[in-house]
Design an enzyme around this catalytic site. Structure first.
Site, short mmCIF file in Angstrom:
data_model
loop_
_atom_site.label_atom_id
_atom_site.label_comp_id
_atom_site.label_asym_id
_atom_site.label_seq_id
_atom_site.Cartn_x
_atom_site.Cartn_y
_atom_site.Cartn_z
N GLU A 1 0.81 -1.21 0.00
CA GLU A 1 0.00 0.00 0.00
C GLU A 1 0.84 1.26 0.00
O GLU A 1 0.39 2.32 -0.38
CB GLU A 1 -0.92 0.01 1.22
CG GLU A 1 -2.00 -1.04 1.13
CD GLU A 1 -2.91 -1.02 2.33
OE1 GLU A 1 -4.07 -1.40 2.20
OE2 GLU A 1 -2.44 -0.63 3.42
N LYS B 1 3.27 10.69 0.26
CA LYS B 1 4.27 10.02 1.09
C LYS B 1 5.64 10.65 0.81
O LYS B 1 6.08 10.68 -0.34
CB LYS B 1 4.31 8.52 0.74
CG LYS B 1 5.37 7.74 1.51
CD LYS B 1 5.50 6.32 0.97
CE LYS B 1 6.68 5.61 1.62
NZ LYS B 1 7.01 4.35 0.95
N LEU C 1 4.73 -11.41 -7.32
CA LEU C 1 5.07 -12.40 -6.30
C LEU C 1 5.54 -13.71 -6.91
O LEU C 1 6.25 -14.48 -6.25
CB LEU C 1 3.86 -12.64 -5.38
CG LEU C 1 3.42 -11.41 -4.58
CD1 LEU C 1 2.15 -11.73 -3.80
CD2 LEU C 1 4.51 -10.95 -3.64
N THR D 1 8.98 -1.82 -1.77
CA THR D 1 9.60 -2.12 -3.06
C THR D 1 8.78 -3.06 -3.95
O THR D 1 9.15 -3.28 -5.11
CB THR D 1 10.97 -2.77 -2.84
OG1 THR D 1 10.85 -3.82 -1.88
CG2 THR D 1 11.98 -1.74 -2.35
#
Lengths: 500, 549
Positions: A33, A62, A317, A328
């Protein structure tokens, strides 16, 4: 299917038919997130409007990540998207700080970083495009709701003509001679043939591993965490422009502020702590009421031996996993996509092309891996078996070399390419109490008075810059307002830092 | 870091001394055998690349001034011309290639994809038509780059070629001006750290970082102590002596270099670690001279002829392998290809110099760093000892430690040094291999039993990384970029495309894009380059105005 499926499908060119197979039955992992500035660059390449994206994904800005209790209990520092000070005659700024520190200066290095001070003061504004201004010395990223982001990208892809098929893969067919994948079949009997396959099936690696048996490099002896629990909670308190990673008994807890909720999770090493204790700690440390029961996840840190093998590329993944300590995951997906486009195969599937892709991705993974290991290894904590282990464990030679160099005299190994460059390594070294024995000898001739004055001026510029910035929530709301005419002129870059 | 002693009376020694004095602001003493032999009797010319010029700027020399005093010339490109078909029967045959290898990128990217992919797609024929620098070089035009990013002139970049003797003389004057101490001596004695000397007697195989130099003793018995010693002498007497106390003996490196001569012609060039060129014949002349803003690299039957036409003189370097070409034959070749057609008009002695391969051992041991020709004098077609010394000193300043015996900093310096040499070598081998492929099946005096020089080059095995680089480009026009490569990506691309080594296929995604206006964009670019070049002054005119100002 995770974000990577839709990311991959987004890069579509007119004469290439792309089919996305996914199942609603398979939940998304949704840990990613917090993002990196690279996402802005990637979105721009897709032609995604920032305002629209932020509205639809409940995003906030952010400016970095705060690390709490890593070097020592009670310590806290922010790893910013920006640099520290200006070099002096090509000697990095931190050497000036080191000399001053040895002469008795009390200030921490973060005093000389605008994004650190701004984030700590809960300030934000778009970086200035005036390169002479201290307000141009940082970049920013987003906190996003990953589930909403995936939906956003699905819509984007389908609007671009990507065909979506609902279903799970029941069978994979291969050519008998070459072993290349020729088609996949669904339980319904539908068979989808293709020249090229992108495996975004998650940890299982349906194609890259279960079919093509590429093998996995296990890095869990360096990065011990193998589990996570994630939970959302109601928002409480001011909306902060940074994520937080708080080191816990046997791992760390994340806090990610979104507009509609706060995302939380505890990444941990199951060898060192029970799941129940994790749940208890996680729930005890929420800002607000939990919105769901914690979701349990298991993973194995490492990467496939080859992320491109034959006519299949693994992205996300399925290619490997590194814990989200430095946000990352989405970056690695985007990098894989970008490199795939640059190395897009023809029907010959030449080895040189896939070798190059694997070489580039290997380097990305290994450098990020080393950077993450540093967070754990550079600690003075000895209060739990987990921290004792990571403090004393052997580390990759590549990381040992970097740490030795820095400890000797503050030298940070330079890379031309890659994600975490000098400012990031410096942030963690300085934040986690790794102090070099010496500063660079070329500044030995500079008087302490002169250096102190240079530092004072830098600190003052940073402070003035921060003072001029607005609070985080107000510009965010203004920008996302339906009638907003605010524009963002700052350039999106693939770099974590400013473009100075 | 209080003091540094630089040993040697070579261009590298003076450059190292000046660079370290300016960057570290410490005491620097140069210990030079005899001052007036800092310049060679033989003409010597080198190129300094744009990236190295940035490092050079740190010294604080006024570019116009040092260039003038070095007889220098701006260098936009290297012209590659095939002159290998020089027999009577091939007199009227067009050269196999004739292109400019510019320092800067060719073309512009479209939609984030590199230009050379589109070049292949559009079946254009002349890659350097799309390079402003290449076109300027062809017409011998020059202007400095501008800061305005909207101007095509902002895309320019340049190197500088210099007469290294003149440059060294200039540096000698500058060195004394900035307070570098100069000691003229005939010989050196070295005193080692007292405590480790005792250790050496007990432990013949000393750990490297225990050994250090305490001081050097001059002719008059004066002892010069320093924190750091830079050995830039040709003999590397001090550095090799230091090494002999550790695990490396000077004899082993000489043996490695000498071994090349003992092999057969076939062996010489077909082994990965062998030197392709083991000799160079150098000459210079002023007659019939006109300065050019590019150097010329001609492929001849048995080697390469590099010609630099600088401000005051023209310099020639004929690189060859002694297994194929004798010194006498080399002289004949040089005479035939240079103007005037007479070696008697050469200003300096024409000199046959034996080239040596790089010494692969560490260059920073204890508190002594070796630089310059002493560590190797191979054929350097795209760099030179000036540039290599600049890069080495830049690296040294970056890594120099208060404790000069710092192990980790030394290891990092040595690692980076070796990588740099390896990459330069790869570029050169890659270039020669590509040339040999282009020269292809030309006879070049090859016989069944005696292969030609270029045939042997073609057969030479390649390193894994170079093989991968060539294969990838050959397949798809994609360049494998390595972290430690000092050669810019665009040089590789310009080289391959210039030689006509066009990839087998272009990026498949180009087929999937709307390229309907691509041809128009490319023609506009070509036209802009042509028009801009036409407006620019000749480089000699530019230089006259520059030096008048």
């Amino acid at each position: 299917m995770d974000d990577s499926g839709f990311f991959g499908a987004c890069f579509r060119y007119k004469k290439c038919a792309i089919t996305l197979i996914e199942s609603e039955d398979i939940g998304t992992v949704g840990l990613g997130e917090a993002t990196l500035p690279h996402l802005r660059f990637f979105n721009k390449k897709l032609g995604i409007d920032e305002r629209d994206f932020m509205r639809r994904t409940e995003s906030t800005y952010k400016m970095g990540i705060e690390f709490v209790n890593w070097g020592k209990l009670g310590d806290a520092y922010i790893h910013p998207f920006g640099d520290y000070g200006d070099p002096h005659q090509k000697i990095p700024f931190h050497h000036l700080w080191l000399k001053a520190k040895q002469a008795g200066l009390d200030d921490r290095l973060c005093e000389y970083s605008l994004p650190v001070k701004a984030a700590a003061a809960n300030k934000f504004e778009f970086p200035s495009d005036d390169k002479s201004s201290v307000l141009s010395t940082f970049s920013y990223a987003y906190h996003v709701d990953a589930g909403l982001y995936a939906k956003y990208l699905r819509e984007y892809s389908q609007n671009k003509g990507v065909e979506r098929i609902e279903g799970k893969i029941a069978e994979v067919s291969q050519a008998p001679d070459s072993g290349y994948i020729t088609s996949v079949s669904l339980p319904s009997g539908q068979t989808i043939e293709a020249d090229f396959f992108i495996d975004c099936s998650g940890f299982r690696g349906l194609l890259i591993e279960q079919t093509l048996n590429t093998g996995y490099q296990d890095w869990s002896h360096w990065l011990q965490c193998d589990s996570a629990q994630a939970v959302g909670c109601e928002r409480s308190g001011p909306l902060l422009p940074y994520s937080r990673a708080t080191a816990q008994t046997a791992g760390w807890q994340w806090r990610i502020p979104l507009r509609h909720r706060t995302g939380n999770g505890y990444v941990y090493a199951s060898d060192f702590i029970e799941d129940e204790e994790v749940t208890q700690t996680l729930l005890q440390n929420l800002d607000g009421k939990p919105l769901n029961s914690p979701i349990q996840l298991r993973f194995k840190t490492g990467k496939r031996n080859k992320v491109w093998h034959k006519n299949c590329v693994a992205i996300g993944l399925s290619s490997g996993f590194l814990e989200p300590l430095e946000s990352t995951s989405i970056y690695l997906i985007q990098e894989a996509i970008t490199n795939l486009i640059a190395l897009f195969p023809d029907n010959t599937f030449d080895d040189s092309t896939s070798n190059e892709f694997n070489r580039i991705m290997d380097a990305e993974y290994q450098r990020i891996r080393d950077f993450l290991i540093l967070h754990y290894h550079a600690t003075e904590r000895d209060d739990t078996p987990f921290w004792n282990y990571v403090r004393q464990m052997s580390i990759p030679d590549s990381l040992q070399h970097k740490m030795d160099l820095f400890k000797q005299q503050g030298h940070i190994v330079q890379y031309k390419a890659g994600l975490f460059l000098q400012p990031s390594w410096l942030a963690v070294y300085a934040g986690q109490r790794i102090t070099p024995r010496h500063y660079h000898p070329s500044i030995a001739g500079l008087s302490d008075e002169l250096i102190v004055e240079m530092l004072r001026e830098t600190k003052s510029n940073v402070a003035k810059g921060v003072q001029a910035m607005a609070g985080h929530e107000q510009p965010l709301s203004q920008y996302l307002d339906q009638n907003s005419t605010l524009t963002n002129r700052s350039e999106a870059s693939a770099s974590l830092y400013s473009k100075r | 870091m209080q003091s540094i002693v630089v040993l040697g009376n070579t261009p590298s020694a003076w450059l190292a001394a000046v660079f370290l004095r300016k960057r570290l602001n410490c005491d620097v003493t140069i210990v030079a055998p005899i001052l007036q032999t800092s310049v060679s009797k033989v003409a010597s010319v080198e190129s300094i690349s744009p990236d190295a010029l940035e490092i050079h700027d740190v010294i604080g020399l006024n570019e116009k001034e040092w260039m003038y005093h070095s007889g220098g010339m701006f260098e936009l490109a290297a012209q590659f011309v095939d002159a290998s078909q020089d027999s009577a029967s091939h007199k009227n045959t067009a050269p196999l290639f004739d292109f400019m290898l510019a320092h800067t990128k060719t073309g512009i990217d479209f939609d984030g994809l590199a230009f050379h992919h589109f070049f292949k797609l559009q079946n254009e024929t002349s890659f350097d038509d799309f390079s402003l620098a290449a076109q300027m070089a062809k017409q011998n035009k020059f202007v400095l780059p501008v800061a305005d990013q909207t101007s095509i002139l902002s895309t320019l970049d340049y190197g500088i070629s210099i007469d290294t003797n003149m440059y060294t003389r200039y540096l000698v004057g500058f060195a004394q001006h900035i307070g570098i101490n100069v000691e003229e001596v005939a010989a050196l004695n070295v005193i080692y750290d007292g405590c480790t000397q005792a250790k050496h007697q007990d432990h013949p195989q000393l750990d490297d970082h225990c050994v250090s130099i305490q001081s050097v003793v001059l002719d008059d018995g004066e002892s010069l102590q320093a924190d750091l010693f830079i050995d830039a002498s040709d003999e590397l007497a001090v550095f090799n002596h230091l090494s002999s106390l550790s695990d490396v003996t000077p004899e082993s490196t000489n043996t490695k270099r000498g071994a090349t001569r003992q092999r057969s012609a076939r062996q010489v060039l077909t082994q990965q670690d062998s030197t392709l060129f083991d000799s160079v014949l150098i000459g210079a002349t002023q007659v019939g001279h006109a300065a050019k803003c590019y150097k010329s690299i001609q492929t001849l039957k048995d080697g390469l002829l590099v010609t630099y036409r600088l401000a005051q003189q023209t310099y020639y370097q004929f690189y060859y392998n002694s297994q194929f070409t004798s010194e006498r034959q080399a002289s004949v070749v040089l005479k035939r290809h240079t103007q005037p057609a007479s070696l008697e008009n050469m200003l300096h002695e024409s000199s046959h110099t034996q080239l040596t391969s790089w010494d692969e051992h560490d260059k920073w041991r204890a508190n002594c760093v070796a630089v310059g020709q002493g560590i190797g004098n191979p054929a350097l077609l795209f760099t030179g000892h000036i540039e290599l010394t600049l890069r080495a000193m830049h690296r040294l300043v970056d890594l120099i430690a208060v404790d000069t015996k710092a192990v980790f900093n030394r290891q990092e310096y040595n690692r980076l040094s070796k990588e740099e040499v390896r990459r330069y070598d790869e570029f050169q081998v890659g270039m020669l291999k590509s040339l040999s492929l282009k020269l292809g099946n030309q006879p070049h005096s090859a016989t069944a039993t005696q292969p030609s020089f270029w045939t042997c080059v073609a057969r030479r095995p390649l390193s894994q990384s170079l093989k991968h680089k060539l294969a990838l480009f050959n397949k798809r026009g994609t360049l494998a970029a390595y972290e430690t490569d000092p050669i810019r990506d665009n040089l590789w691309i310009n080289l391959f495309m210039g030689l006509g080594l066009v990839p087998q296929s272009y990026l498949p995604l180009l087929d999937m894009q709307d390229n309907s206006d691509l041809d128009a964009k490319m023609q506009r670019l070509k036209s802009m380059i042509t028009h801009t070049t036409q407006q620019l002054p000749d480089v000699n005119t530019f230089l006259r105005h520059l030096y008048k100002a």
